[in-house]
Design a protein around this motif. Structure first.
Motif, mmCIF file in Angstrom:
data_model
loop_
_atom_site.group_PDB
_atom_site.id
_atom_site.type_symbol
_atom_site.label_atom_id
_atom_site.label_comp_id
_atom_site.label_asym_id
_atom_site.label_seq_id
_atom_site.Cartn_x
_atom_site.Cartn_y
_atom_site.Cartn_z
ATOM 1 N N PRO A 1 -0.729 -0.757 -3.890
ATOM 2 C CA PRO A 1 -1.458 -1.150 -5.097
ATOM 3 C C PRO A 1 -1.354 -2.652 -5.359
ATOM 4 O O PRO A 1 -0.314 -3.259 -5.110
ATOM 5 C CB PRO A 1 -0.751 -0.372 -6.210
ATOM 6 C CG PRO A 1 -0.045 0.738 -5.521
ATOM 7 C CD PRO A 1 0.289 0.218 -4.149
ATOM 8 N N VAL A 2 -2.435 -3.228 -5.838
ATOM 9 C CA VAL A 2 -2.461 -4.650 -6.157
ATOM 10 C C VAL A 2 -1.753 -4.863 -7.500
ATOM 11 O O VAL A 2 -2.010 -4.139 -8.466
ATOM 12 C CB VAL A 2 -3.917 -5.163 -6.238
ATOM 13 C CG1 VAL A 2 -3.960 -6.594 -6.745
ATOM 14 C CG2 VAL A 2 -4.584 -5.056 -4.878
ATOM 15 N N ILE A 3 -0.870 -5.835 -7.531
ATOM 16 C CA ILE A 3 -0.204 -6.236 -8.771
ATOM 17 C C ILE A 3 -0.702 -7.643 -9.099
ATOM 18 O O ILE A 3 -0.404 -8.583 -8.370
ATOM 19 C CB ILE A 3 1.338 -6.240 -8.619
ATOM 20 C CG1 ILE A 3 1.848 -4.861 -8.182
ATOM 21 C CG2 ILE A 3 2.010 -6.719 -9.891
ATOM 22 C CD1 ILE A 3 1.624 -3.753 -9.179
ATOM 23 N N PRO A 4 -1.468 -7.811 -10.170
ATOM 24 C CA PRO A 4 -2.034 -9.128 -10.496
ATOM 25 C C PRO A 4 -0.977 -10.058 -11.107
ATOM 26 O O PRO A 4 -0.795 -10.107 -12.317
ATOM 27 C CB PRO A 4 -3.153 -8.802 -11.487
ATOM 28 C CG PRO A 4 -2.743 -7.504 -12.093
ATOM 29 C CD PRO A 4 -1.938 -6.767 -11.064
ATOM 30 N N LYS A 5 -0.308 -10.791 -10.241
ATOM 31 C CA LYS A 5 0.789 -11.652 -10.667
ATOM 32 C C LYS A 5 0.318 -12.863 -11.466
ATOM 33 O O LYS A 5 1.126 -13.583 -12.027
ATOM 34 C CB LYS A 5 1.619 -12.075 -9.462
ATOM 35 C CG LYS A 5 2.322 -10.896 -8.824
ATOM 36 C CD LYS A 5 3.178 -11.299 -7.656
ATOM 37 C CE LYS A 5 3.880 -10.056 -7.101
ATOM 38 N NZ LYS A 5 4.705 -10.348 -5.955
ATOM 39 N N VAL B 1 -0.342 2.502 -11.498
ATOM 40 C CA VAL B 1 -0.986 3.677 -12.092
ATOM 41 C C VAL B 1 -0.464 4.972 -11.477
ATOM 42 O O VAL B 1 -0.383 5.999 -12.149
ATOM 43 C CB VAL B 1 -2.530 3.566 -11.992
ATOM 44 C CG1 VAL B 1 -3.029 3.772 -10.574
ATOM 45 C CG2 VAL B 1 -3.199 4.519 -12.959
ATOM 46 N N THR B 2 -0.053 4.946 -10.213
ATOM 47 C CA THR B 2 0.481 6.152 -9.577
ATOM 48 C C THR B 2 1.812 6.578 -10.185
ATOM 49 O O THR B 2 2.196 7.742 -10.076
ATOM 50 C CB THR B 2 0.649 5.937 -8.063
ATOM 51 O OG1 THR B 2 1.413 4.744 -7.850
ATOM 52 C CG2 THR B 2 -0.696 5.817 -7.371
ATOM 53 N N ASP B 3 2.508 5.657 -10.856
ATOM 54 C CA ASP B 3 3.767 6.011 -11.518
ATOM 55 C C ASP B 3 3.562 7.062 -12.606
ATOM 56 O O ASP B 3 4.486 7.803 -12.940
ATOM 57 C CB ASP B 3 4.442 4.773 -12.122
ATOM 58 C CG ASP B 3 5.010 3.843 -11.069
ATOM 59 O OD1 ASP B 3 5.099 4.248 -9.885
ATOM 60 O OD2 ASP B 3 5.360 2.701 -11.425
ATOM 61 N N ILE B 4 2.368 7.137 -13.154
ATOM 62 C CA ILE B 4 2.068 8.131 -14.187
ATOM 63 C C ILE B 4 2.356 9.535 -13.670
ATOM 64 O O ILE B 4 2.845 10.395 -14.398
ATOM 65 C CB ILE B 4 0.602 7.992 -14.665
ATOM 66 C CG1 ILE B 4 0.450 6.678 -15.443
ATOM 67 C CG2 ILE B 4 0.159 9.192 -15.484
ATOM 68 C CD1 ILE B 4 -0.982 6.294 -15.741
ATOM 69 N N TYR B 5 2.093 9.748 -12.385
ATOM 70 C CA TYR B 5 2.305 11.062 -11.781
ATOM 71 C C TYR B 5 3.679 11.192 -11.135
ATOM 72 O O TYR B 5 4.307 12.243 -11.220
ATOM 73 C CB TYR B 5 1.234 11.336 -10.725
ATOM 74 C CG TYR B 5 -0.170 11.144 -11.241
ATOM 75 C CD1 TYR B 5 -0.736 12.073 -12.105
ATOM 76 C CD2 TYR B 5 -0.919 10.017 -10.887
ATOM 77 C CE1 TYR B 5 -2.018 11.895 -12.595
ATOM 78 C CE2 TYR B 5 -2.207 9.842 -11.363
ATOM 79 C CZ TYR B 5 -2.744 10.776 -12.220
ATOM 80 O OH TYR B 5 -4.001 10.592 -12.705
ATOM 81 N N PHE B 6 4.121 10.144 -10.446
ATOM 82 C CA PHE B 6 5.350 10.232 -9.661
ATOM 83 C C PHE B 6 6.601 9.782 -10.407
ATOM 84 O O PHE B 6 7.710 10.100 -9.999
ATOM 85 C CB PHE B 6 5.197 9.439 -8.357
ATOM 86 C CG PHE B 6 4.092 9.972 -7.497
ATOM 87 C CD1 PHE B 6 4.181 11.241 -6.934
ATOM 88 C CD2 PHE B 6 2.948 9.240 -7.284
ATOM 89 C CE1 PHE B 6 3.157 11.746 -6.148
ATOM 90 C CE2 PHE B 6 1.914 9.733 -6.504
ATOM 91 C CZ PHE B 6 2.019 10.986 -5.934
ATOM 92 N N PHE C 1 -1.189 -0.750 -14.139
ATOM 93 C CA PHE C 1 -2.210 -1.460 -13.375
ATOM 94 C C PHE C 1 -2.950 -0.490 -12.471
ATOM 95 O O PHE C 1 -2.339 0.258 -11.713
ATOM 96 C CB PHE C 1 -1.596 -2.555 -12.501
ATOM 97 C CG PHE C 1 -1.153 -3.773 -13.249
ATOM 98 C CD1 PHE C 1 -1.972 -4.394 -14.171
ATOM 99 C CD2 PHE C 1 0.093 -4.325 -13.002
ATOM 100 C CE1 PHE C 1 -1.557 -5.525 -14.851
ATOM 101 C CE2 PHE C 1 0.521 -5.463 -13.664
ATOM 102 C CZ PHE C 1 -0.314 -6.061 -14.601
ATOM 103 N N ALA C 2 -4.269 -0.529 -12.549
ATOM 104 C CA ALA C 2 -5.144 0.224 -11.651
ATOM 105 C C ALA C 2 -6.250 -0.721 -11.207
ATOM 106 O O ALA C 2 -7.426 -0.486 -11.446
ATOM 107 C CB ALA C 2 -5.714 1.445 -12.363
ATOM 108 N N VAL C 3 -5.843 -1.832 -10.589
ATOM 109 C CA VAL C 3 -6.800 -2.893 -10.262
ATOM 110 C C VAL C 3 -7.146 -2.953 -8.779
ATOM 111 O O VAL C 3 -7.734 -3.931 -8.330
ATOM 112 C CB VAL C 3 -6.295 -4.271 -10.763
ATOM 113 C CG1 VAL C 3 -6.251 -4.303 -12.274
ATOM 114 C CG2 VAL C 3 -4.946 -4.618 -10.170
#
Length: 169
Positions: A1-5, A16-21, A118-120
């Motif tokens: 996943p892209v992290i917009p630093k 955004v995947t942390d919402i599930y995992f 983040f879901a970018v």
């Protein structure tokens, strides 16, 4: 996943995947998702429907999801039914301890946020390729290692790579 630093305070957000995992990352009631692609929208619906959270989606573009009309209409209907707020043309500038600051039509705005996700987008991960490329006579990039896509494209690149095995000297 892209992290917009480039966003000040980016380290306060989760993928955004942390919402599930890692569901414990969705602390509090006010959830903000930065990015209105399919993964952001579906995660927002999950947070709202399954967890009872209030969700705001901030999207820099003018359209959400980028999926076919039938599925898109169904998702939009669910979003309206569950009162998910979508703000388009929102350029996120900063994540603070309890809010997200963004620019909308040249104006500074702010939305409350207990948790931010983040879901970018996604970037290719070719790290394993570079660890292995000189360890066998033939090593190739396939799937998301080559370029981020869908399962169909990943299978296609794997198929053509498999056909190539043994043809290189």
């Amino acid at each position: 996943p892209v992290i917009p630093k480039s966003i000040k305070g980016y380290e306060r957000a989760h993928r955004v995947t942390d919402i599930y995992f890692k569901p414990e990352t969705a602390q509090g009631q006010n959830m903000v998702i930065v990015g209105g692609g399919l993964s952001g929208v579906e995660a927002g619906l999950h947070l709202c429907k399954e967890e009872g959270k209030k969700v705001v989606i901030l999207e820099a573009l003018t359209s959400l999801m980028g999926v076919g009309a039938t599925y898109g209409w169904g998702v939009m209907r669910e979003m309206q039914k569950h009162d998910i707020t979508v703000i388009e043309h929102a350029f996120v500038k900063e994540l603070t301890e309890n809010s997200v600051k963004y620019e909308l039509n040249g104006e500074e705005c702010e939305v409350p946020a207990d948790s931010v996700f983040f879901a970018v987008g996604l970037a290719p991960n070719n790290e394993l390729y570079y660890q292995l490329y000189d360890k066998a006579p033939f090593v190739d990039l396939v799937g998301d290692c080559r370029s981020v896509g869908r399962v169909l494209e990943a299978n296609e690149t794997a198929y053509y790579t498999a056909l190539s095995i043994g043809t290189y000297e």
